[in-house]
Design a protein around this motif. Structure first.
Motif, mmCIF file in Angstrom:
data_model
loop_
_atom_site.group_PDB
_atom_site.id
_atom_site.type_symbol
_atom_site.label_atom_id
_atom_site.label_comp_id
_atom_site.label_asym_id
_atom_site.label_seq_id
_atom_site.Cartn_x
_atom_site.Cartn_y
_atom_site.Cartn_z
ATOM 1 N N ARG A 78 -8.444 -1.867 -5.623
ATOM 2 C CA ARG A 78 -7.774 -0.698 -5.971
ATOM 3 C C ARG A 78 -8.495 -0.086 -7.182
ATOM 4 O O ARG A 78 -8.588 -0.560 -8.135
ATOM 5 C CB ARG A 78 -6.521 -1.114 -6.165
ATOM 6 C CG ARG A 78 -5.609 -1.827 -4.998
ATOM 7 C CD ARG A 78 -4.443 -2.284 -5.191
ATOM 8 N NE ARG A 78 -3.957 -3.195 -3.881
ATOM 9 C CZ ARG A 78 -2.991 -2.599 -3.266
ATOM 10 N NH1 ARG A 78 -2.613 -1.529 -3.374
ATOM 11 N NH2 ARG A 78 -3.008 -3.226 -2.085
ATOM 12 N N ASP A 106 0.866 -1.304 -0.041
ATOM 13 C CA ASP A 106 0.120 -0.124 0.074
ATOM 14 C C ASP A 106 0.844 1.190 0.015
ATOM 15 O O ASP A 106 0.393 2.052 -0.573
ATOM 16 C CB ASP A 106 -0.941 -0.062 1.181
ATOM 17 C CG ASP A 106 -2.104 -1.238 1.190
ATOM 18 O OD1 ASP A 106 -2.081 -1.585 0.109
ATOM 19 O OD2 ASP A 106 -2.688 -1.408 2.199
ATOM 20 N N LYS A 111 -5.989 7.914 -6.271
ATOM 21 C CA LYS A 111 -6.076 6.574 -6.143
ATOM 22 C C LYS A 111 -7.001 6.186 -4.813
ATOM 23 O O LYS A 111 -7.071 7.146 -4.087
ATOM 24 C CB LYS A 111 -4.526 6.108 -6.039
ATOM 25 C CG LYS A 111 -3.737 6.241 -7.232
ATOM 26 C CD LYS A 111 -2.447 5.591 -6.835
ATOM 27 C CE LYS A 111 -1.516 5.444 -8.119
ATOM 28 N NZ LYS A 111 -0.363 4.949 -7.864
ATOM 29 N N ILE A 131 -8.088 2.627 -2.033
ATOM 30 C CA ILE A 131 -8.256 0.970 -1.929
ATOM 31 C C ILE A 131 -9.171 1.120 -0.908
ATOM 32 O O ILE A 131 -9.232 1.636 0.160
ATOM 33 C CB ILE A 131 -6.778 0.530 -1.242
ATOM 34 C CG1 ILE A 131 -5.697 0.849 -2.006
ATOM 35 C CG2 ILE A 131 -7.039 -0.966 -1.046
ATOM 36 C CD1 ILE A 131 -4.439 0.442 -1.379
#
Length: 275
Positions: free
Chosen positions: A258, A206, A245, A247
């Motif tokens: 993701r 991550d 981005k 997750i």
């Protein structure tokens, strides 16, 4: 004459509030994001690009309202095994008296292809601020099987995940990624908070995923929002506070999901404005 005088007096008292409201709508920074559409590549399990997603903002059907749509659909082999699954979240917002974006309703949809046609499940929250109530409905294939009313516990404003996102993008709750922010949200078991806090204690995978991010945050939401085992959603934002981005951790049956914003010059996606 008396009737006419009373009418003109009332009109004179009401007109300034209308003018202020109209001016607020025209100058509110949300108008600069109208027509924005962000597209994402989505990966899960051991594979990349198994799905695609988008977040968009358009005007609502009524003046002064704004519709946010977040949608994801599986592609290729993943589409075959998930029966062309589509997940869609929508929120209709308005500008509140204090300038915050206030949800009028929020819905989540799950669509799948079935042998005998398509299947659609919908959950919807309708906020009745005048009567301090929230209506909760669940339906399947246009048949409502749950319809409940809940009393709001306080006069405090409440937000769903999408109205919270746009208020965060505009900086109305504080500095994302630099301090711990609490965003009140409605839940059938009682009022909860969406927690937005600095992103720390990442695993190596991550940490690498977010290595070039300008702003990062850990967002804690109720597991029912995305069908997860926990509350963690990790996110990064670019210099313009666009979600870059993300997750969604521990989605049931999929693991970590993701998403990555497609670049503007990607002809099959990216960022554009539909004005």
């Amino acid at each position: 004459m008396l009737r006419k005088a009373v009418f003109l007096l009332c009109l004179g008292l009401m007109l300034p509030s209308f003018v202020v409201a109209a001016a607020q709508i025209q100058t509110h920074p949300i108008t600069s994001l109208l027509g924005e559409k962000l597209e994402y590549d989505i990966s899960f399990l051991w594979f990349d690009h198994l799905a695609e997603g988008s977040i968009s903002l358009i005007r609502g059907e009524e003046d002064g309202t704004y519709l946010v749509t977040m949608e994801a659909k599986t592609l290729g082999v993943a589409a075959f095994f998930t029966r062309n699954r589509v997940e869609k979240f929508q929120t209709l917002m308005r500008i509140g008296n204090d300038g915050l974006l206030q949800p009028l309703w929020h819905s989540s949809h799950t669509l799948r292809d079935k042998e005998n046609g398509s299947s659609e499940k919908i959950s919807r929250y309708i906020f009745d601020y005048e009567n301090q109530q929230v209506r909760y409905q669940k339906s399947k294939n246009n048949r409502t099987y749950k319809d409940q009313w809940f009393e709001l516990e306080s006069d405090n404003q409440l937000f769903d995940i999408l109205s919270a996102l746009y208020n965060l993008r505009l900086g109305y709750f504080g500095s994302v990624g630099k301090e711990r922010l609490l965003v009140p949200t409605f839940h059938r078991k009682g009022q909860q908070d969406i927690v937005v806090e600095p992103l720390t204690d990442l695993c190596e995978k991550d940490r690498k995923f977010f290595s070039s991010a300008a702003t990062t945050a850990r967002i804690l939401v109720d597991p029912s929002v995305f069908g997860t085992k926990g509350r963690d959603v990790l996110a990064s934002f670019d210099a313009m506070m666009r979600p870059q981005k993300g997750i969604i951790k521990n989605v049931i049956g999929l693991g970590d999901v993701r998403g990555t914003l497609r670049p503007p010059d990607d002809r099959v996606g990216g960022l554009w404005y539909e004005k």
